[in-house]
Scaffold this motif. Structure first.
Motif: not given
Length: 358
Positions: A209-233
């Motif tokens: 996407g393109t964000v023009a000067p003075g403009r804003k945009a909503r960004v969504e990025l995937p996040v994935e952990l390793s298999a069996g992960a648990h605890g505080d990240y």
């Protein structure tokens, strides 16, 4: 003349007091050092104030950074192995001794203090590491620059497969604004995941996407952990060599894996036991025919050899085997001796009906 001197002295005292004692809470959290220069192997005392009470903080010595620009490159530019953790007191203050070590990148260096849990907050104090290389910071680009306008958040939930050890995944959502003078096209963000106080593992992701000067945009990025992960990240967001935001993420334990192993430990021994018993029954030698006949005869004559009770009739009397069928009387029982012998009824007997003319 004396009045003017006294007023001047009072003004100087107030000015020195305002410099020596910074305003608490006026500009957010602050950090001060016991010495502005130290060599490797020594230690300094780090003092902070204006933080949230009862907050866990991480203290690191980072290179290639200044308080005005932050830590360029994130915690990868810091001496993570010699970092220290501290918890603020009920007044939001702390005091901690920190060993001096060389960061993995050249100076200018700072002592970087950041929150580990809760809302993101950080503060830096300039530190000169004696004997460490010093290089100028990379020049800031005059083109488009992005900044985070809203707090980051993680959207999504865990499914049934995650309960059985599948990799947990979320979507990092935030809003950025272009504070530069030129548009930003297809920016590349750096998403890092860290477990506890360890350094994050970074992954570059491009947003289309393109964000023009003075403009804003909503960004969504995937996040994935390793298999069996648990605890505080902690999920960190970086762009242009700077860490823009951090978001805590508590991952539940995959209890399905534990249940699976418990069932496996119960089922496998039971199956092995059943298989072993089947093998034993198959390879066990058979009973000889003579012995089997002997055992059968013992089972047949066993009831006849019972020990008589006290007060019972003598065993010399022959046991009565009279039939208990309802259509036989004691006199007509086929098993009863008639006149001392066993025989079938005669034709001229009293119980035999006579033949008549039909």
């Amino acid at each position: 003349m004396k009045g003017r001197i006294s007023v001047l002295v009072a003004v100087l005292v107030l000015a020195l007091a305002s410099v020596a004692i910074p305003a608490r809470g006026a500009s957010g959290p602050s950090v001060t050092l016991s010495a502005s220069q130290a060599g490797t192997g020594g230690s300094i005392t780090v003092t902070g104030s204006g933080w949230r009470p009862g907050t866990l903080l991480m203290i690191l010595i980072c290179g290639r950074s200044v308080p005005s620009r932050g830590v360029i490159g994130g915690t990868n530019s810091c001496a993570n192995a010699d970092g220290r953790a501290v918890t603020t007191d009920p007044h939001g203050s702390f005091r901690r001794k920190l060993p001096v070590s060389e960061p993995p990148v050249p100076c200018p260096c700072v002592v970087h203090v950041a929150t580990v849990t809760g809302a993101a907050a950080d503060a830096d104090a300039i530190l000169q590491v004696a004997g460490h290389a010093v290089r100028p910071l990379p020049a800031e680009s005059a083109a488009g620059r992005l900044s985070v306008l809203t707090d980051t958040r993680l959207e999504g939930s865990s499914g049934l497969l995650t309960w059985f050890g599948a990799p947990p995944s979320r979507t990092l959502v935030f809003t950025v604004g272009n504070v530069g003078s030129s548009p930003v096209e297809n920016p590349v963000f750096r998403v890092g995941t860290a477990h506890g106080v360890f350094a994050p593992q970074w992954d570059e992701q491009q947003w289309h996407g393109t964000v023009a000067p003075g403009r804003k945009a909503r960004v969504e990025l995937p996040v994935e952990l390793s298999a069996g992960a648990h605890g505080d990240y902690t999920v960190s967001l970086g762009y242009g060599g700077r860490t823009l935001a951090e978001q805590p993420w508590g991952v539940g334990r995959p209890w399905g894996v534990t249940v699976f192993w418990i069932l496996l430990c119960l089922v496998v021994p039971a199956a092995v036991f059943r298989l072993g018993m089947a093998v034993v029954d198959r390879v066990r030698p058979g009973v000889p025919p003579g012995r089997a006949l002997h055992r059968r005869s013992l089972r047949l004559i066993g009831p006849a050899l019972r020990v008589p009770r006290q007060g019972a009739p003598s065993s010399s009397a022959a046991p009565s085997f009279a039939s208990t069928l309802p259509w036989f009387t004691p006199d007509a029982d086929p098993g009863t001796a008639v006149h001392g012998r066993l025989s079938a009824p005669h034709e001229n007997g009293p119980t035999t009906p006579r033949k008549g003319n039909t």
